[in-house]
Scaffold this motif. Structure first.
Motif, short mmCIF file in Angstrom:
data_model
loop_
_atom_site.label_atom_id
_atom_site.label_comp_id
_atom_site.label_asym_id
_atom_site.label_seq_id
_atom_site.Cartn_x
_atom_site.Cartn_y
_atom_site.Cartn_z
N PHE A 4 0.91 -0.89 -0.06
CA PHE A 4 -0.23 -0.11 -0.16
C PHE A 4 1.45 0.75 -0.12
O PHE A 4 0.63 2.26 -0.94
CB PHE A 4 -0.73 0.04 0.99
CG PHE A 4 -1.82 1.57 1.52
CD1 PHE A 4 -3.16 1.06 0.75
CD2 PHE A 4 -1.45 2.66 2.18
CE1 PHE A 4 -3.74 2.61 0.69
CE2 PHE A 4 -1.77 3.74 1.66
CZ PHE A 4 -2.83 4.07 1.44
N TRP B 37 1.29 4.09 -3.17
CA TRP B 37 1.00 4.85 -2.46
C TRP B 37 2.37 6.29 -3.32
O TRP B 37 2.04 7.27 -3.61
CB TRP B 37 -0.01 5.35 -1.66
CG TRP B 37 -0.32 7.10 -0.63
CD1 TRP B 37 -1.45 7.22 -1.38
CD2 TRP B 37 0.14 7.95 0.16
NE1 TRP B 37 -1.41 8.46 -0.74
CE2 TRP B 37 -0.58 9.08 -0.15
CE3 TRP B 37 1.27 7.67 0.45
CZ2 TRP B 37 -0.09 10.25 0.25
CZ3 TRP B 37 2.06 9.30 0.87
CH2 TRP B 37 0.58 10.35 0.85
N SER C 51 -3.83 2.51 -4.48
CA SER C 51 -3.14 1.53 -3.48
C SER C 51 -3.73 1.02 -1.80
O SER C 51 -2.92 -0.62 -1.90
CB SER C 51 -2.41 2.59 -2.28
OG SER C 51 -1.95 3.81 -3.07
#
Length: 143
Positions: A63, A67, A90
């Motif tokens: 994630f 991101w 994400s």
């Protein structure tokens, strides 16, 4: 201060009378928590086994990587912090990685029986077919 002695409570007196062990007291506490939460202990263990199957720490890393990659690639201002597309990508990275971990455990069942017997599938906490179904559901959500 006579009334403050916990051993005078009825629950402790009944345990003392029946010569019940400390593990029974822990079981009694678990039953109390079961009643307060309205969830069976076995259901909680199964939920945690599925969570373990996804390896959430790896998902968090995916994630953050997705991101940050989106943030660096856009070279924009701070406005991208709230860009819904970046958040969705994400989250999808987290979910897809979790699905991949579940598929990996499904495929490596025989190896994990020897090398990692405490994982959810070899330990019997999750059936192989249930892990595969879970992975397919995660892939569908991630796409």
């Amino acid at each position: 201060m006579e009334g403050c002695d916990p051993s005078n409570l009825p629950i402790f007196q009944s345990i003392r009378r029946s010569k019940t062990s400390i593990s029974s007291l822990n079981l009694l506490n678990a039953e109390i928590y079961h009643n307060r939460l309205g969830v069976k202990i076995s259901e909680m263990k199964t939920l945690f086994a599925y969570l373990e199957l996804t390896r959430p720490l790896n998902g968090i890393i995916a994630f953050i990587s997705a991101w940050l990659g989106g943030m660096f690639a856009s070279q924009d201002t701070i406005e991208n912090l709230v860009d819904i597309r970046l958040w969705l990508v994400s989250i999808a990275a987290f979910i897809m990685l979790s699905a991949g971990n579940a598929i990996n455990d499904y495929c490596d069942y025989n190896i994990d029986q020897i090398n990692r017997p405490r994982r959810p599938i070899p330990s019997g906490r999750i059936r192989r077919i249930d892990a595969l179904i879970f992975a397919v559901i995660l892939v569908a959500i991630g796409i």
